[in-house]
Design a protein around this motif. Sequence first.
Motif, PDB file in Angstrom:
ATOM      1  N   PRO A   1      31.831  10.514 -26.351  1.00 55.50           N
ATOM      2  CA  PRO A   1      32.283  11.872 -26.687  1.00 55.50           C
ATOM      3  C   PRO A   1      31.869  12.303 -28.098  1.00 55.50           C
ATOM      4  CG  PRO A   1      34.044  10.611 -25.677  1.00 55.50           C
ATOM      5  CD  PRO A   1      32.941   9.633 -25.963  1.00 55.50           C
TER       6      PRO A   1
ATOM      7  N   ARG B   1      42.449   5.084 -20.093  1.00 57.61           N
ATOM      8  CA  ARG B   1      41.647   5.337 -18.892  1.00 57.61           C
ATOM      9  C   ARG B   1      42.346   6.289 -17.906  1.00 57.61           C
ATOM     10  NH1 ARG B   1      36.412   5.055 -18.314  1.00 57.61           N
ATOM     11  NH2 ARG B   1      36.485   4.288 -16.194  1.00 57.61           N
TER      12      ARG B   1
ATOM     13  N   TYR C   1      37.550   3.054 -26.631  1.00 55.43           N
ATOM     14  CA  TYR C   1      36.468   2.164 -27.083  1.00 55.43           C
ATOM     15  C   TYR C   1      35.139   2.884 -27.176  1.00 55.43           C
ATOM     16  CZ  TYR C   1      35.983   2.460 -22.056  1.00 55.43           C
ATOM     17  OH  TYR C   1      35.878   2.957 -20.787  1.00 55.43           O
ATOM     18  N   CYS C   2      35.051   4.127 -26.682  1.00 52.98           N
ATOM     19  CA  CYS C   2      33.742   4.696 -26.348  1.00 52.98           C
ATOM     20  C   CYS C   2      33.217   5.721 -27.352  1.00 52.98           C
ATOM     21  CB  CYS C   2      33.834   5.323 -24.965  1.00 52.98           C
ATOM     22  SG  CYS C   2      32.232   5.898 -24.368  1.00 52.98           S
TER      23      CYS C   2
ATOM     24  N   GLN D   1      27.878  11.761 -17.561  1.00 54.41           N
ATOM     25  CA  GLN D   1      28.715  10.664 -18.068  1.00 54.41           C
ATOM     26  C   GLN D   1      29.984  10.581 -17.238  1.00 54.41           C
ATOM     27  OE1 GLN D   1      28.195   8.301 -20.010  1.00 54.41           O
ATOM     28  NE2 GLN D   1      26.304   8.967 -20.992  1.00 54.41           N
TER      29      GLN D   1
ATOM     30  N   ASN E   1      36.771  12.630 -22.158  1.00 57.26           N
ATOM     31  CA  ASN E   1      37.815  11.652 -21.822  1.00 57.26           C
ATOM     32  C   ASN E   1      38.315  10.813 -22.990  1.00 57.26           C
ATOM     33  OD1 ASN E   1      38.148  12.342 -19.142  1.00 57.26           O
ATOM     34  ND2 ASN E   1      36.341  11.176 -18.547  1.00 57.26           N
ATOM     35  N   PHE E   2      37.496  10.590 -23.976  1.00 56.38           N
ATOM     36  CA  PHE E   2      37.902   9.809 -25.146  1.00 56.38           C
ATOM     37  C   PHE E   2      38.579   8.494 -24.787  1.00 56.38           C
ATOM     38  CE2 PHE E   2      37.207  13.991 -26.900  1.00 56.38           C
ATOM     39  CZ  PHE E   2      36.550  13.711 -28.087  1.00 56.38           C
ATOM     40  N   CYS E   3      37.920   7.697 -23.978  1.00 60.27           N
ATOM     41  CA  CYS E   3      38.378   6.318 -23.797  1.00 60.27           C
ATOM     42  C   CYS E   3      38.309   5.706 -25.201  1.00 60.27           C
ATOM     43  CB  CYS E   3      37.463   5.570 -22.836  1.00 60.27           C
ATOM     44  SG  CYS E   3      37.394   6.365 -21.228  1.00 60.27           S
TER      45      CYS E   3
ATOM     46  N   CYS F   1      31.313  14.359 -22.673  1.00 56.12           N
ATOM     47  CA  CYS F   1      32.493  13.768 -22.049  1.00 56.12           C
ATOM     48  C   CYS F   1      33.732  14.177 -22.836  1.00 56.12           C
ATOM     49  CB  CYS F   1      32.359  12.249 -22.029  1.00 56.12           C
ATOM     50  SG  CYS F   1      33.769  11.465 -21.233  1.00 56.12           S
TER      51      CYS F   1
HETATM   52 FE1  SF4 Z   1      33.671   9.234 -21.302  1.00 58.93          FE
HETATM   53 FE2  SF4 Z   1      32.898   7.160 -19.800  1.00 58.93          FE
HETATM   54 FE3  SF4 Z   1      32.963   6.911 -22.448  1.00 58.93          FE
HETATM   55 FE4  SF4 Z   1      35.243   7.083 -21.092  1.00 58.93          FE
HETATM   56  S1  SF4 Z   1      33.697   5.425 -20.924  1.00 58.93           S
HETATM   57  S2  SF4 Z   1      34.761   8.217 -22.953  1.00 58.93           S
HETATM   58  S3  SF4 Z   1      34.687   8.463 -19.442  1.00 58.93           S
HETATM   59  S4  SF4 Z   1      31.650   8.259 -21.278  1.00 58.93           S
END
Ligand code: SF4
Length: 443
Positions: free
Chosen positions: A171, A282, A167-168, A205, A163-165, A161
Amino acid sequence: MNGILTETFYIKTMGCQMNVYDSDYLAQRLMAMGMSPVDNAREADVVLLNTCTVRAKPEHKAATYIGRISQIKKRKPNLIFGVLGCLAQQEGPEILKRFPAIDFVAGPRQIQDVIDILTRVAKGERGIVATALKAPPPEAKILDGYYEGKVTAFITIMQGCDNFCTYCIVPYVRGREASRPPFEILEEARSLVDQGVKEITLLGQNVNSYRWATDGSYWDFPSLLREVSRIPGLKRLRFTTSHPKDVSPQLIACFGELDNLCPHIHLPFQAGSNRVLKMMNRKYTREEYLGLVDRLRQIRPDIALSSDVMVGFPGETKQDFEMTLDLIKTVEFDSLFSFKYSDRKGTLAASFEGKVPEEEKSERLCILQEIQKQITLKKNRALEGKTVEVLVEVRSAKGDKLSGRTPTNKIVNFRPESKILGNIVKVKINKAYQNSLLGELLR
Ligand code: SF4
Ligand code: SAM
């Protein structure tokens, strides 16, 4: 005898559907080498644990399981024990130090090297850490007969992924996005259908950012979806997980045009307040999300919507939380996965100020889940007395019921009838519950 010099294996899979797919990939490779799967870790020569680290809870579950296998290994020192997946990637050598019973760890982008690692372990090597975030994803050749008797199957079409949200952890533990070649995916889908699979779910993802370009040919997610949907004998097609920012008009159009594409989309919104969405990185607003929902419902009025949402993101105020509740009431999701935000080591949000106390998070989650419970029940009750189409997937453990899902992904249980596994049948719904529907088979 194979190069690993052992006979049997057991794979325990935790976490998301992509882990399920990776475990199936490995099981097929091990079986191709002559090893046999067993139903129980105690009977196996090789135990592989495929882990998740997206929240604190699955991490604790993995630690408990590692403890159990460590006990078994005390009595059975020749047992080979490997830890795979996102926790293995995140913790690497640390997990080996903490649990000496583990022979090796391998991250999700090392799955194709596990056989090689097992051979090294069988020769006496220990403490192997394989966590390079390699690309591209492995080619998956379907083993003859592996899917026979199975009605549904997954195909991972892209990994990682970008996107580097905030909290996540994904990635960091699954690396950058890498799509698989469309021709390979199509071949895999055809093999699955040839073995009797009726429903395929395409996985990623961020599945809808799928992209493949070679000289003179360009594929995006809608073009891949269209091609897969044309495979003769494929009765149902699904995909997950979509990011709202990558839902294109072409993807929405697919729901109006592809007959076997199920009218269901899992579209995580995460938060209902623009302020929180921005802090989460987001890249869409509440209004844009609601606009997408409207467009999907215009093209496919019966489409079911499910989503992921989080409460207690750092800095989430009571007003922000109210906006989340308001979005849930406005959209009326068919189902919702709701989580308390948990700090993940190395993510940006872990360093944010304004952490919401645990007690407050629990209270917010409780309020939210109670509202969603009423919505889900209301939607399920609207099906009482109606006839739905069910793809029959499994027989219950006791054998007294069959279970399948509607195109909108609702679970339906009904009395068995021989030889209908894998068929699409009509079922009249008699009673709606929170998580399933009870019906009778129509002749
Ligand atoms: Fe990627 Fe989904 Fe995590 Fe956002 S929530 S960083 S889109 S895997
Ligand atoms: N890629 C998907 C997306 O963008 O929505 C989902 C990926 S994640 C594996 C599944 C869900 O876990 C997310 O949608 C989010 O709601 C939740 N999640 C991820 N990180 C979290 C965290 N740090 N705390 C709580 N929930 C989290």
